[in-house]
Design a protein around this motif. Structure first.
Motif, PDB file in Angstrom:
ATOM      1  N   GLU A  75       0.844  -1.185   0.000  1.00 24.78           N
ATOM      2  CA  GLU A  75       0.000   0.000   0.000  1.00 24.78           C
ATOM      3  C   GLU A  75       0.881   1.238   0.000  1.00 24.78           C
ATOM      4  O   GLU A  75       1.953   1.271   0.606  1.00 24.78           O
ATOM      5  CB  GLU A  75      -0.915  -0.004   1.224  1.00 24.78           C
ATOM      6  N   ARG A  76       0.396   2.237  -0.684  1.00 21.12           N
ATOM      7  CA  ARG A  76       1.043   3.557  -0.620  1.00 21.12           C
ATOM      8  C   ARG A  76       0.616   4.202   0.695  1.00 21.12           C
ATOM      9  O   ARG A  76      -0.579   4.264   0.989  1.00 21.12           O
ATOM     10  CB  ARG A  76       0.602   4.376  -1.823  1.00 21.12           C
ATOM     11  N   PHE A  77       1.599   4.646   1.464  1.00 19.28           N
ATOM     12  CA  PHE A  77       1.306   5.148   2.813  1.00 19.28           C
ATOM     13  C   PHE A  77       0.799   6.575   2.706  1.00 19.28           C
ATOM     14  O   PHE A  77       1.540   7.557   2.849  1.00 19.28           O
ATOM     15  CB  PHE A  77       2.559   5.043   3.683  1.00 19.28           C
ATOM     16  N   LEU A  78      -0.500   6.670   2.428  1.00 20.19           N
ATOM     17  CA  LEU A  78      -1.192   7.923   2.190  1.00 20.19           C
ATOM     18  C   LEU A  78      -2.455   7.953   3.040  1.00 20.19           C
ATOM     19  O   LEU A  78      -2.877   6.919   3.556  1.00 20.19           O
ATOM     20  CB  LEU A  78      -1.551   8.044   0.703  1.00 20.19           C
ATOM     21  N   PRO A  79      -3.086   9.112   3.189  1.00 24.18           N
ATOM     22  CA  PRO A  79      -4.291   9.194   4.030  1.00 24.18           C
ATOM     23  C   PRO A  79      -5.425   8.315   3.502  1.00 24.18           C
ATOM     24  O   PRO A  79      -5.522   8.048   2.297  1.00 24.18           O
ATOM     25  CB  PRO A  79      -4.657  10.678   3.959  1.00 24.18           C
ATOM     26  N   GLU A  80      -6.281   7.891   4.414  1.00 20.86           N
ATOM     27  CA  GLU A  80      -7.426   7.067   4.032  1.00 20.86           C
ATOM     28  C   GLU A  80      -8.266   7.782   2.977  1.00 20.86           C
ATOM     29  O   GLU A  80      -8.545   8.975   3.077  1.00 20.86           O
ATOM     30  CB  GLU A  80      -8.288   6.775   5.262  1.00 20.86           C
ATOM     31  N   GLY A  81      -8.659   7.038   1.942  1.00 19.49           N
ATOM     32  CA  GLY A  81      -9.462   7.606   0.873  1.00 19.49           C
ATOM     33  C   GLY A  81      -8.670   8.327  -0.199  1.00 19.49           C
ATOM     34  O   GLY A  81      -9.256   8.786  -1.202  1.00 19.49           O
ATOM     35  N   HIS A  82      -7.349   8.437  -0.050  1.00 20.88           N
ATOM     36  CA  HIS A  82      -6.540   9.106  -1.069  1.00 20.88           C
ATOM     37  C   HIS A  82      -6.677   8.352  -2.390  1.00 20.88           C
ATOM     38  O   HIS A  82      -6.636   7.120  -2.415  1.00 20.88           O
ATOM     39  CB  HIS A  82      -5.074   9.141  -0.620  1.00 20.88           C
ATOM     40  N   PRO A  83      -6.817   9.081  -3.504  1.00 19.30           N
ATOM     41  CA  PRO A  83      -7.043   8.396  -4.779  1.00 19.30           C
ATOM     42  C   PRO A  83      -5.886   7.515  -5.235  1.00 19.30           C
ATOM     43  O   PRO A  83      -6.095   6.635  -6.086  1.00 19.30           O
ATOM     44  CB  PRO A  83      -7.284   9.545  -5.768  1.00 19.30           C
ATOM     45  N   ASP A  84      -4.702   7.717  -4.700  1.00 19.26           N
ATOM     46  CA  ASP A  84      -3.557   6.893  -5.095  1.00 19.26           C
ATOM     47  C   ASP A  84      -3.382   5.650  -4.232  1.00 19.26           C
ATOM     48  O   ASP A  84      -2.500   4.825  -4.517  1.00 19.26           O
ATOM     49  CB  ASP A  84      -2.264   7.726  -5.054  1.00 19.26           C
ATOM     50  N   ARG A  85      -4.181   5.494  -3.185  1.00 20.83           N
ATOM     51  CA  ARG A  85      -4.089   4.275  -2.383  1.00 20.83           C
ATOM     52  C   ARG A  85      -4.637   3.085  -3.169  1.00 20.83           C
ATOM     53  O   ARG A  85      -5.659   3.186  -3.855  1.00 20.83           O
ATOM     54  CB  ARG A  85      -4.859   4.436  -1.066  1.00 20.83           C
ATOM     55  N   ALA A 159       4.924  -6.067  -5.287  1.00 21.38           N
ATOM     56  CA  ALA A 159       4.454  -5.362  -4.106  1.00 21.38           C
ATOM     57  C   ALA A 159       5.245  -4.042  -4.037  1.00 21.38           C
ATOM     58  O   ALA A 159       5.352  -3.349  -5.047  1.00 21.38           O
ATOM     59  CB  ALA A 159       4.588  -6.215  -2.855  1.00 21.38           C
ATOM     60  N   SER A 160       5.814  -3.696  -2.881  1.00 18.83           N
ATOM     61  CA  SER A 160       6.719  -2.533  -2.848  1.00 18.83           C
ATOM     62  C   SER A 160       8.119  -2.995  -2.469  1.00 18.83           C
ATOM     63  O   SER A 160       8.823  -2.353  -1.677  1.00 18.83           O
ATOM     64  CB  SER A 160       6.203  -1.462  -1.882  1.00 18.83           C
ATOM     65  N   VAL A 176       6.876  -4.857   6.090  1.00 16.66           N
ATOM     66  CA  VAL A 176       7.880  -3.830   6.383  1.00 16.66           C
ATOM     67  C   VAL A 176       7.400  -2.472   5.890  1.00 16.66           C
ATOM     68  O   VAL A 176       6.625  -2.375   4.943  1.00 16.66           O
ATOM     69  CB  VAL A 176       9.244  -4.145   5.725  1.00 16.66           C
ATOM     70  N   GLY A 177       7.879  -1.431   6.553  1.00 23.95           N
ATOM     71  CA  GLY A 177       7.756  -0.093   6.024  1.00 23.95           C
ATOM     72  C   GLY A 177       8.829   0.116   4.968  1.00 23.95           C
ATOM     73  O   GLY A 177       9.957  -0.351   5.130  1.00 23.95           O
ATOM     74  N   VAL A 178       8.455   0.759   3.884  1.00 21.22           N
ATOM     75  CA  VAL A 178       9.386   1.002   2.780  1.00 21.22           C
ATOM     76  C   VAL A 178       9.650   2.494   2.708  1.00 21.22           C
ATOM     77  O   VAL A 178       8.706   3.304   2.656  1.00 21.22           O
ATOM     78  CB  VAL A 178       8.807   0.494   1.448  1.00 21.22           C
ATOM     79  N   HIS A 179      10.911   2.867   2.695  1.00 20.98           N
ATOM     80  CA  HIS A 179      11.301   4.277   2.666  1.00 20.98           C
ATOM     81  C   HIS A 179      12.225   4.518   1.468  1.00 20.98           C
ATOM     82  O   HIS A 179      13.087   3.708   1.175  1.00 20.98           O
ATOM     83  CB  HIS A 179      12.015   4.653   3.963  1.00 20.98           C
ATOM     84  N   GLY A 180      12.008   5.619   0.805  1.00 21.07           N
ATOM     85  CA  GLY A 180      12.858   5.946  -0.336  1.00 21.07           C
ATOM     86  C   GLY A 180      12.575   5.101  -1.559  1.00 21.07           C
ATOM     87  O   GLY A 180      13.485   4.810  -2.355  1.00 21.07           O
ATOM     88  N   ALA A 181      11.333   4.703  -1.764  1.00 21.26           N
ATOM     89  CA  ALA A 181      10.983   3.941  -2.964  1.00 21.26           C
ATOM     90  C   ALA A 181      11.315   4.775  -4.205  1.00 21.26           C
ATOM     91  O   ALA A 181      11.104   5.991  -4.214  1.00 21.26           O
ATOM     92  CB  ALA A 181       9.505   3.578  -2.956  1.00 21.26           C
ATOM     93  N   LYS A 183       9.816   5.046  -6.954  1.00 21.19           N
ATOM     94  CA  LYS A 183       8.665   5.639  -7.633  1.00 21.19           C
ATOM     95  C   LYS A 183       7.741   6.203  -6.567  1.00 21.19           C
ATOM     96  O   LYS A 183       7.678   5.686  -5.456  1.00 21.19           O
ATOM     97  CB  LYS A 183       7.962   4.611  -8.521  1.00 21.19           C
ATOM     98  N   PRO A 184       7.046   7.287  -6.879  1.00 23.72           N
ATOM     99  CA  PRO A 184       6.212   7.921  -5.860  1.00 23.72           C
ATOM    100  C   PRO A 184       4.992   7.082  -5.529  1.00 23.72           C
ATOM    101  O   PRO A 184       4.500   6.327  -6.382  1.00 23.72           O
ATOM    102  CB  PRO A 184       5.827   9.249  -6.525  1.00 23.72           C
ATOM    103  N   PRO A 185       4.496   7.236  -4.291  1.00 25.91           N
ATOM    104  CA  PRO A 185       5.119   7.958  -3.177  1.00 25.91           C
ATOM    105  C   PRO A 185       6.268   7.153  -2.595  1.00 25.91           C
ATOM    106  O   PRO A 185       6.274   5.919  -2.676  1.00 25.91           O
ATOM    107  CB  PRO A 185       3.971   8.101  -2.182  1.00 25.91           C
ATOM    108  N   PRO A 186       7.244   7.818  -1.994  1.00 28.50           N
ATOM    109  CA  PRO A 186       8.426   7.104  -1.517  1.00 28.50           C
ATOM    110  C   PRO A 186       8.200   6.248  -0.284  1.00 28.50           C
ATOM    111  O   PRO A 186       8.993   5.352  -0.005  1.00 28.50           O
ATOM    112  CB  PRO A 186       9.418   8.231  -1.225  1.00 28.50           C
ATOM    113  N   THR A 187       7.130   6.521   0.466  1.00 28.42           N
ATOM    114  CA  THR A 187       6.869   5.761   1.699  1.00 28.42           C
ATOM    115  C   THR A 187       5.694   4.828   1.475  1.00 28.42           C
ATOM    116  O   THR A 187       4.626   5.240   1.023  1.00 28.42           O
ATOM    117  CB  THR A 187       6.572   6.714   2.864  1.00 28.42           C
ATOM    118  N   ARG A 188       5.905   3.549   1.806  1.00 29.61           N
ATOM    119  CA  ARG A 188       4.921   2.512   1.532  1.00 29.61           C
ATOM    120  C   ARG A 188       4.944   1.465   2.641  1.00 29.61           C
ATOM    121  O   ARG A 188       5.828   1.473   3.492  1.00 29.61           O
ATOM    122  CB  ARG A 188       5.240   1.826   0.193  1.00 29.61           C
ATOM    123  N   VAL A 189       4.006   0.542   2.578  1.00 27.51           N
ATOM    124  CA  VAL A 189       3.982  -0.638   3.447  1.00 27.51           C
ATOM    125  C   VAL A 189       3.876  -1.849   2.529  1.00 27.51           C
ATOM    126  O   VAL A 189       3.111  -1.824   1.560  1.00 27.51           O
ATOM    127  CB  VAL A 189       2.799  -0.589   4.434  1.00 27.51           C
TER     128      VAL A 189
END
Length: 260
Positions: A75-85, A159-160, A176-181, A183-189
């Motif tokens: 998952e892209r670590f973005l707010p709930e309901g974000h269109p990119d999730r 996955a990420s 795991v938490g993913v940092h510095g991916a 491709k955007p967004p850089p933070t993921r799970v």
């Protein structure tokens, strides 16, 4: 470890429709045998294309959607309901149109929720949720998913889990938490390879000429750190579902002519 099977379809639309039909059959069979089924969803154009094809499939209602557990591979670590999730896109493509049990839809935590902006804490929470759902017969801290879906990126990421980044090297944790991916967004799970390999069946989806090099690399013997898709396989079955463009660099003998 299961030996990869390769199925090639004429184009991405036919690939999505055939994958949807195949998934319906697998879910129905699992529900008939055990009373319920579990599927891990993937995002991206091919994952969402499969869900959209599933939404319009003639046999869609053969599935008892109330007895289906849904998880996510990343998952892209973005707010709930974000269109990119991935969750948001899955709900738009299919989930809002079927009668799911909300308690059986296991979305990954969003940013700004119970874990704030701490992707590592969100990953730990999802790992705990997976462990709570695992049964003794699963022989581990992750359920033995019936089908785990993965898209394959042009860089071979699944996955990420990106080439050479820490997540693809993880051997103990399931999420795991993913940092510095890259491709955007850089933070993921993301699920890790050990969690992915807990699935009974892993299906990898790739369509388009931009995926041809990644498919050839992953199926050509590359290591999983350099090509994460090479490390994604199921306990009983590993299925690569491709269109002709994505299969263009594979040796013709790797898949039967009828599969095209």
């Amino acid at each position: 470890m299961s030996t990869p099977q390769v199925v090639v379809h004429r184009d991405k639309e036919l690939m999505a429709q055939a994958a949807a039909a195949r998934l319906i059959t697998r879910i129905v069979d699992a529900q008939a045998a055990r009373g319920s089924a579990s599927v891990v969803l993937t995002g991206g154009r091919n994952g969402n294309g499969l869900l959209a094809a599933l939404a319009t499939a003639p046999a869609r209602d053969a599935v008892d959607w109330s007895r289906l557990d849904l998880w996510w591979g990343d998952e892209r670590f973005l707010p709930e309901g974000h269109p990119d999730r991935n969750e948001t896109q899955a709900r738009e493509a299919l989930l809002d149109a079927v009668d799911l049990d909300p308690a059986r839809v296991h979305a990954m935590p969003p940013s700004g929720g119970a874990h704030g902006n701490d992707a590592d804490a969100a990953a730990e929470a999802y790992a705990a949720e997976l462990a709570a759902a695992a049964r003794p017969e699963d022989h581990g801290s992750v359920p033995s998913f019936d089908v785990l879906l993965l898209g394959v990126g042009p860089d071979t990421h699944v996955a990420s889990l990106f080439p050479e980044l820490p997540g693809v090297r993880e051997t103990e944790r399931t999420v795991v938490g993913v940092h510095g991916a890259p491709k955007p967004p850089p933070t993921r799970v993301s699920l890790t390879l050990p969690a992915i390999r807990a699935a009974q069946e892993v299906w990898l989806l790739a369509a388009g000429e931009d995926k041809a090099g990644a498919v050839a690399l992953a199926l050509g013997g590359a290591g999983e750190v350099q090509a994460p898709a090479a490390g994604a396989y199921g306990r009983r079955r590993t299925l690569w579902l491709l269109d002709q463009a994505a299969a263009a660099q594979l040796p013709r003998g790797l898949y039967p002519p009828a599969s095209a």
